[in-house]
Design an enzyme around this catalytic site. Structure first.
Site, PDB file in Angstrom:
ATOM      1  N   ASP A 187       0.852  -1.194   0.000  1.00 37.46           N
ATOM      2  CA  ASP A 187       0.000   0.000   0.000  1.00 37.46           C
ATOM      3  C   ASP A 187       0.884   1.239   0.000  1.00 37.46           C
ATOM      4  O   ASP A 187       1.774   1.375   0.844  1.00 37.46           O
ATOM      5  CB  ASP A 187      -0.894  -0.041   1.246  1.00 37.46           C
TER       6      ASP A 187
ATOM      7  N   ASP B 229      -4.218   3.691   2.798  1.00 34.19           N
ATOM      8  CA  ASP B 229      -5.635   3.372   2.983  1.00 34.19           C
ATOM      9  C   ASP B 229      -5.838   1.891   3.337  1.00 34.19           C
ATOM     10  O   ASP B 229      -6.961   1.399   3.373  1.00 34.19           O
ATOM     11  CB  ASP B 229      -6.467   3.755   1.747  1.00 34.19           C
TER      12      ASP B 229
ATOM     13  N   ASP C 147      -4.546 -10.134 -15.901  1.00 32.09           N
ATOM     14  CA  ASP C 147      -5.535 -11.184 -15.673  1.00 32.09           C
ATOM     15  C   ASP C 147      -6.715 -10.900 -16.587  1.00 32.09           C
ATOM     16  O   ASP C 147      -7.237  -9.785 -16.597  1.00 32.09           O
ATOM     17  CB  ASP C 147      -5.983 -11.152 -14.202  1.00 32.09           C
TER      18      ASP C 147
ATOM     19  N   ASP D 137      -8.634 -16.291 -16.938  1.00 28.42           N
ATOM     20  CA  ASP D 137      -9.427 -16.780 -15.813  1.00 28.42           C
ATOM     21  C   ASP D 137     -10.549 -17.728 -16.228  1.00 28.42           C
ATOM     22  O   ASP D 137     -11.291 -17.446 -17.170  1.00 28.42           O
ATOM     23  CB  ASP D 137     -10.042 -15.539 -15.134  1.00 28.42           C
TER      24      ASP D 137
ATOM     25  N   GLU E 157      -6.189 -20.615 -17.055  1.00 28.20           N
ATOM     26  CA  GLU E 157      -6.648 -21.274 -15.838  1.00 28.20           C
ATOM     27  C   GLU E 157      -7.692 -22.284 -16.309  1.00 28.20           C
ATOM     28  O   GLU E 157      -8.857 -21.954 -16.481  1.00 28.20           O
ATOM     29  CB  GLU E 157      -7.272 -20.287 -14.843  1.00 28.20           C
TER      30      GLU E 157
ATOM     31  N   HIS F   8      -3.516 -17.301  -5.465  1.00 28.05           N
ATOM     32  CA  HIS F   8      -4.449 -16.566  -4.601  1.00 28.05           C
ATOM     33  C   HIS F   8      -5.711 -17.357  -4.256  1.00 28.05           C
ATOM     34  O   HIS F   8      -6.564 -16.846  -3.543  1.00 28.05           O
ATOM     35  CB  HIS F   8      -4.832 -15.259  -5.293  1.00 28.05           C
ATOM     36  N   ASP F   9      -5.837 -18.569  -4.798  1.00 34.03           N
ATOM     37  CA  ASP F   9      -7.022 -19.386  -4.529  1.00 34.03           C
ATOM     38  C   ASP F   9      -6.722 -20.575  -3.624  1.00 34.03           C
ATOM     39  O   ASP F   9      -7.572 -21.442  -3.435  1.00 34.03           O
ATOM     40  CB  ASP F   9      -7.601 -19.932  -5.844  1.00 34.03           C
TER      41      ASP F   9
HETATM   42  C1  GLC Z   1     -10.738 -17.925 -10.846  1.00 39.17           C
HETATM   43  C2  GLC Z   1      -9.983 -16.981  -9.942  1.00 39.17           C
HETATM   44  C3  GLC Z   1     -10.710 -16.856  -8.642  1.00 39.17           C
HETATM   45  C4  GLC Z   1     -12.069 -16.293  -8.939  1.00 39.17           C
HETATM   46  C5  GLC Z   1     -12.817 -17.114  -9.987  1.00 39.17           C
HETATM   47  C6  GLC Z   1     -13.966 -16.357 -10.541  1.00 39.17           C
HETATM   48  O1  GLC Z   1     -10.788 -19.196 -10.347  1.00 39.17           O
HETATM   49  O2  GLC Z   1      -8.672 -17.418  -9.794  1.00 39.17           O
HETATM   50  O3  GLC Z   1     -10.032 -16.065  -7.725  1.00 39.17           O
HETATM   51  O4  GLC Z   1     -12.827 -16.244  -7.759  1.00 39.17           O
HETATM   52  O5  GLC Z   1     -12.011 -17.433 -11.092  1.00 39.17           O
HETATM   53  O6  GLC Z   1     -13.524 -15.319 -11.361  1.00 39.17           O
HETATM   54 CA    CA Z   2      -3.630   2.024  -1.216  1.00 43.06          CA
END
Ligand code: GLC
Ligand code: CA
Length: 607
Positions: free
Chosen positions: A70, A74, A147, A249, A308, A380-381
């Site tokens: 950051d 914020d 992404d 994605d 993905e 991140h998942d």
């Molecule tokens: C993919 C992303 C995930 C998201 C999902 C819906 O799996 O990596 O974070 O919630 O798609 O967009």
């Molecule tokens: Ca910020």
């Protein structure tokens, strides 16, 4: 006499075995068997995609912008924050940065719900900040991939808002609007985030719209040519700016049976079937659906695409990322699929080193028959790998380093996830209100519905939650781990006083400095060809927590081995040690490996 000595020997061996388990330094001797690959597989593997691509031999890194750094106090990470850390990424040896979504979004799913694809979300900064970031990345000789979320958008997208007002109007054709049957949804598919994939349209109660994910993420209708044109133009907008490609994605979900016939109910018992079943059934149609996208956007820009892509099957792999495939690469989700096929966190099997190893070995073998997959250990998942796969005594720097070694020499384009390089573990979430992910709430409820007690449900969510990967990057031992001057949007990891970048910079043996060495070694001109194009050959091991594999080309070979067992091992391996962590030694032609150690051995001039 003979009998007695055999018995004594057996007893002694048994005693030694137990003692070895207790005293970690007495090694257990293990057996290794090199897998014999067919000459056809070897030939295929040595000619990946036949021609070299600019991204071959590179190392990628994923940034989750909300949690990276950051800059304006914020409590939310932003683009300027990322700019301030570009030298850090360069020093790690990163070549390609994947930025999770930074587009305009109401952030129901942290940016995976996009309301304007050509704008930057003000919480992350401005388009000027973005241009500065891109320029900063290029100036350092790195690349940026964005992404691309094109299976769905946000319910706040202007087109969807219009569609919602008139389910029979032209905008509705960009989505899936369908009438229900006597007050029930058009079919019985279950959303990835729980409940029906169909949501009622306000003021048009007989109509529903489709959302495979949250109800705020309406699915886009890829069968509409106007929609496709809009997507191509948007994608080219970013590519023309100089972006080097995309992580794409949830892309396999675009193929659907648009008659929405429903599926036989699954074992969950709510009369529904998971949307992923529909996706897997139609996976074979995706390559043809994306050909135009590839030819009009990706190819002319020589861009990198990493899909993905869940729900693949062996038959379609060549069309997905082979020689003339639609993507450059796809993430290897072999291990993740084991969990994703379960109805919920509450029923996930226990993860282990063996599961990590066997799944990755399978993924690697499938991949080298096809092209260049992208190995990952975290994103991140998923929860943090060190906490998820490793035994308790190795959920620390030792384990992180040994796991890093196993990961960094797999074949393909490896993606390191932010924080993985410092060995971040799961965050100690203590109550449900500490979670921010919408999935956490959903999974907690599912677990309760299944019959788990509250504390058990919380435990299941805490172990598996995506929020484990989303707590702020730990930069220092200062307030809020040096992430922000203000209280962050999600809690800080409990160990930030000791587990942070600043500390690890100072310690040559830290996880961070080991990642740097591993990345450097992977790209060292003396071995780059071997680690990029060399065949992947797994070893079978008599110990379930030992990971060993070979990389081999016509001139060289390397053995990569990690002892992730809780006891020391003696492995029948030798060679020149070019990397080691955790006190590996060669003794009488064998490799002594304490618990949580790893090594890379090479021998040159293989015929
Ligand atoms: C993919 C992303 C995930 C998201 C999902 C819906 O799996 O990596 O974070 O919630 O798609 O967009
Ligand atoms: Ca910020």
């Amino acid at each position: 006499m003979r009998k007695t000595s055999v018995l004594t020997a057996a007893l002694t061996a048994a005693l030694c075995h137990n003692a070895a388990l207790a005293a970690t330094q007495t090694p257990l001797e293990i057996k290794l068997t090199e897998t014999v690959l067919s000459s056809e597989s070897v030939t295929k593997a040595l000619r990946p995609l036949q021609k070299k691509q600019w991204w071959h031999g590179k190392v990628a890194y994923q940034i989750y912008p909300r949690s990276f750094k950051d800059s304006n106090g914020d409590g939310i990470g932003d683009l300027k924050g990322i700019i301030s850390k570009l030298d850090y990424l360069k020093a790690l040896g990163v070549d390609i940065i994947w930025l999770s979504p930074v587009y305009a979004s109401p952030m129901v799913d942290n940016g995976y719900d996009i309301s304007d694809y050509r704008k930057i979300n003000p919480e992350f900064g401005t388009m000027e900040d973005f241009d500065e970031l891109l320029a900063g990345i290029k100036a350092r000789g790195m690349h940026l991939i964005m992404d691309l979320v094109i299976n769905h958008c946000s319910s706040e997208h202007a087109l969807f808002k219009k569609a919602l007002k008139d389910p029979e109007g032209p905008e509705a054709k960009y989505f899936y609007f369908k009438k229900g049957q006597n007050g029930t949804p058009p079919d019985n598919l279950r959303s990835y985030f729980g409940g029906s994939v169909w949501e009622k349209v306000p003021d048009h109660e007989d109509y529903y719209y489709l959302h495979y994910f949250a109800k705020e993420q309406p699915d886009l209708n890829w069968y509409n040519p106007d929609l496709r044109e809009r997507i191509y133009s948007m994608v080219n907008f970013w590519l023309d700016k100089g972006v080097d490609g995309f992580r794409i994605d949830a892309i396999m979900n675009i193929a659907k049976d648009t008659t929405f016939p429903g599926r036989p109910p699954d074992l969950v018992g709510d009369g529904m079937a998971d949307a992923k079943v529909m996706t897997a059934l139609h996976a074979g149609e995706v390559p043809a659906m994306l050909k135009e996208f590839r030819d009009r956007c990706i190819k002319p820009h020589d861009a990198l695409t990493v899909g993905e892509a869940f729900g693949l099957n062996e038959q379609i792999l060549p069309e997905i990322y082979g020689q003339d495939g639609i993507f450059s690469s796809v993430f290897d989700f072999t291990v993740r699929e084991v969990f994703e096929k379960e109805p919920g966190y509450y029923s996930y099997p226990k993860a282990s080193v063996k599961l990590y190893r066997d799944s990755n070995f399978k993924g690697q073998l499938d991949a080298q028959n096809t092209g260049f997959a992208s190995p990952i250990t975290e994103n991140h998942d998923e929860p943090r790998a060190v906490s998820f796969y490793l035994p308790e005594s190795l959920q620390n720097a030792k384990g992180a380093k040994a796991l890093a070694t196993a990961f960094m020499f797999m074949r393909g384009l490896p993606f390191i996830y932010q924080g993985q390089e410092i060995g971040m573990t799961n965050t100690a979430f203590k109550s449900m209100d500490e979670f921010r992910d919408l999935v956490a709430t959903e999974e907690y409820q599912k677990a309760l519905d299944f019959g788990l007690k509250k504390d058990e449900a919380l435990k299941a969510v805490a172990l598996n939650s995506r929020d484990n990967a989303r707590t702020p990057m730990l930069w220092s031992d200062e307030k809020n781990a040096g992430f922000s001057d203000a209280a962050p949007w999600i809690r800080i990891h409990q160990d930030y006083k000791t587990l942070n970048v600043q500390n690890e910079e100072l310690d040559p043996q830290s996880t961070l400095n080991n990642y740097r060495k591993l990345v450097q070694l992977r790209k060292d001109p003396a071995y780059a060809d071997l680690f990029t194009y060399g065949v992947f050959i797994p070893y079978e091991s008599s110990d379930d927590s030992f990971i060993a594999y070979k990389r081999k080309n016509m001139q060289q070979e390397a053995v990569i081995c990690s002892n992730l067992a809780e006891h020391a091992l003696l492995a029948p391996l030798s060679g020149k040690v070019i990397y080691e962590t955790g006190g590996v030694k060669i003794e009488d032609g064998k490799l002594f490996m304490p618990s949580g150690s790893a090594a890379v051995l090479v021998s040159d001039s293989v015929k």
